[in-house]
Design an enzyme around this catalytic site. Structure first.
Site, short mmCIF file in Angstrom:
data_model
loop_
_atom_site.label_atom_id
_atom_site.label_comp_id
_atom_site.label_asym_id
_atom_site.label_seq_id
_atom_site.Cartn_x
_atom_site.Cartn_y
_atom_site.Cartn_z
N LYS A 77 44.29 58.28 60.71
CA LYS A 77 45.56 57.60 60.40
C LYS A 77 46.39 57.49 61.68
CE LYS A 77 49.19 58.03 56.83
NZ LYS A 77 49.64 58.85 55.68
N SER A 152 50.41 56.41 51.40
CA SER A 152 50.51 55.67 52.65
C SER A 152 49.22 55.65 53.47
CB SER A 152 51.62 56.27 53.51
OG SER A 152 51.29 57.60 53.90
N SER A 176 50.15 60.80 49.57
CA SER A 176 49.69 59.74 50.47
C SER A 176 48.21 59.78 50.82
CB SER A 176 50.51 59.75 51.77
OG SER A 176 51.73 59.08 51.59
#
Lengths: 484, 101
Positions: A77, A152, A176
């Site tokens: 990420k 996310s 997330s």
């Protein structure tokens, strides 16, 4: 065509049956084919990845031992700092930011000879539930590109779901990792608070943030967790407890395992297809020897309200560092330093980040602190106590990950509160510091994946992994892939 | 207790947070933050008398390391991402006016 598992790749590279370079080049080809359509990755680390792969192949040729993730392509990420490329957090304010150090988990990946092939898309600063809040574009769901990937960590989960990479790292502050894992039909684990060092994870809510593995299967996630877990003196909240052997825990029999179900997770608003898939998954676990009983979590329903004060308060403090002085965007249209701070931040942050900074600033401000922030912290205590009491009766709690399957792009963009409610089942695990994961457990009539959430007390990851592995041994949801 | 945040409160909060916002943003955030605060007001249903606040999921204590010199960042590393730098320093607009007020 499903890609080989991380375990197969590492075994083949270590045995010299395949080279790290050809493995990584194949992953880069898949990314080139899929990224224009799905936008899983914000940046592709082509040169870095090929250099790393060649170095691994040279070391093997020289007879040196290789790490447990030898040659395995992985996406991380883009809120995890890497010395190569940029670390943008999906934000204009960090569009050109080049970290001068690697996050602890990135160091661990390199030490295990994994090869990072790209930085995955995310909601800006990990604030969102759909990956629509990225400043650079929306990640689409591999199962239906008209729908969100969840967020996310939507880029990380989509990258695994579409077969571009077998593994990815995400971060989870209120769901997330688990929410996009559920929406994308992959396995996502939020470790217990403190199990993985946050060094080099750009901070959002520091009492909630954790980095965790995303994979297709429990054994692959166990291997990645093994690599990243453990104490790090540079994160004083990382726990000192010894890291168990997660691979060994996978084959523990479920006989006698006590699973709790709480009616608070099966109330109004839960889609009926999701409900029946989750109930069927719990029955499958029961057939493997687990016992099922009812527990009560009376304060769970206050989780969202509690979270959106605690997390935003912490975010408003953490994001104060982006002031245009040491790094990040600086507004040039300014006459003094105060205007420089305000304009740099106003121009650099997107709408959701500004909204949360303001909510958190308000909750901490003079006259409102006790009524909002302190009250939320008190309710947080009650939520943690509920779970502590439940875990005296059961080993794991099973629930849906989300009330629905992946929703259409744009459906909740204009209504922040509706978006926040997507996290209703995942948030409590962060507030209480538990470990929790999403396991693929079926599809709705539209062919969209459904996730089963399993939660356990802090540091009980071995129990989660054993239950997930037993479930995956009896089901084939995780063998399906969106390309048919 | 559904407290409604008006635009002037939004501007005050934005000032505290050092966020430049437009008039359109102030109006939008007044509406959206009021909605969110209306939702979080449900916390007032919960009796928390005598309940201590939880600011961290673990029992945490300060962690100290030995006070020994170690290598830090070079100036070059520290300044690598600076929007502006000059003579090995971060450069910012002037903070004091000519009178030194």
């Amino acid at each position: 065509m499903p890609t080989p598992s991380a375990l197969e790749i590492a075994a083949n590279v270590r045995a010299g049956k395949t080279s790290a370079e050809e493995t990584v080049r194949a992953a880069l080809e898949r990314i080139d084919a899929l990224n224009p359509k799905l936008f899983m990755l914000l940046s592709v680390a082509r040169d870095h990845a090929i250099d790393q792969a060649r170095a691994i192949d040279r070391r093997r040729a020289a007879g040196e031992p290789l790490g447990v993730l030898a040659g395995v392509p992985i996406a991380v990420k883009d809120n995890l700092c890497t010395r190569f490329g940029t670390t943008t957090c999906g934000s204009r304010i960090l569009e050109n930011f080049e970290s001068r150090f690697d996050a602890h988990v990135v160091e661990r990946l390199h030490a295990a000879d994994a090869v990072i092939v790209g930085k995955a898309n995310l909601d800006e600063f990990a604030m969102g539930s759909s990956t629509e809040n990225s400043a650079f574009g929306v990640t689409r769901n591999p199962w239906d590109p008209t729908r969100v990937a969840g967020g996310s960590s939507g880029g990380s989960c989509a990258a695994v779901a579409c077969g571009a990479v077998p593994l990815a790292l995400g971060s989870d502050t209120g769901g997330s990792i688990r929410l996009p894992a559920s929406f994308c039909g992959v396995f996502g684990l939020k470790p217990s608070y403190g199990r993985v060092s946050r060094r080099g994870l750009v901070a959002f809510g520091s009492s909630l943030d954790q980095i965790g593995p995303i994979a297709r299967t429990a054994p692959e996630a166990a291997l990645l967790l093994q690599v990243i877990a453990g104490h790090d003196p540079r994160d004083s909240t990382s726990v000192a407890d010894a890291v168990p052997d997660y691979a060994q825990a996978l084959d523990r029999p479920l006989t006698g395992l006590r699973i709790g179900i709480a009616e608070e997770y099966f109330g109004d608003g839960l889609n009926l297809e999701v409900r029946s898939a989750v109930q069927a998954a719990i029955q499958t676990l029961a057939k493997s020897g687990a016992t099922v009983s009812t527990v009560h979590l009376p304060h769970m329903k206050y989780g969202i309200a509690c979270y959106y004060l605690v997390a935003t308060a912490e975010a408003s403090s953490n994001l104060a560092r982006f002031d245009g002085v040491r790094y990040g965007h600086r507004s040039e249209k300014v006459s003094d330093i105060h205007e420089m701070y305000a304009r740099s931040r106003g121009e650099g942050f997107g709408a959701e980040v500004k909204r949360r900074i303001m909510l958190g600033t308000f909750a901490l401000s003079s006259g409102y602190h006790d009524a909002y922030y302190l009250k939320a912290q008190e309710v947080r205590t009650l939520i943690q106590r509920d779970f502590a009491a439940a875990f005296e009766q059961v080993d794991l709690i099973a629930s849906p990950v989300a009330p629905t399957t992946a929703f259409p792009l744009g459906e909740k963009s204009a209504d922040p509160l509706a978006m926040y409610l997507s996290d209703i089942y995942t948030i409590a695990a962060n507030l209480a510091g538990l470990c929790a994961m999403s396991v693929p457990c079926g599809f709705d009539r539209g062919g969209l994946p459904i996730g089963l959430q399993l939660m356990a007390p802090a540091l009980d990851e071995p129990k989660l992994l054993a239950a997930a592995h037993a479930y995956q041994c009896q089901t084939d949801w995780h063998h399906r892939n969106p390309t048919g | 207790m559904a407290l409604i945040i008006d635009e002037s409160t939004v501007r005050h909060v934005a000032q505290l947070a050092r966020l430049a916002i437009t008039d359109a943003e102030a109006a939008l955030y007044a509406k959206q933050l009021s909605d969110i605060l209306g939702y979080v007001a449900q916390l007032n249903e919960v009796s928390t008398d005598g309940v201590p606040p939880l600011d961290h999921p673990q029992a945490v204590a300060n962690v100290l390391r030995d006070d020994e010199p170690r290598t830090g960042w070079t100036t070059e590393q520290a300044l690598h991402n600076a929007p502006r730098s000059s003579r090995d320093c971060f450069q910012v607009p002037k903070v004091l006016d000519k009178e030194g007020a």
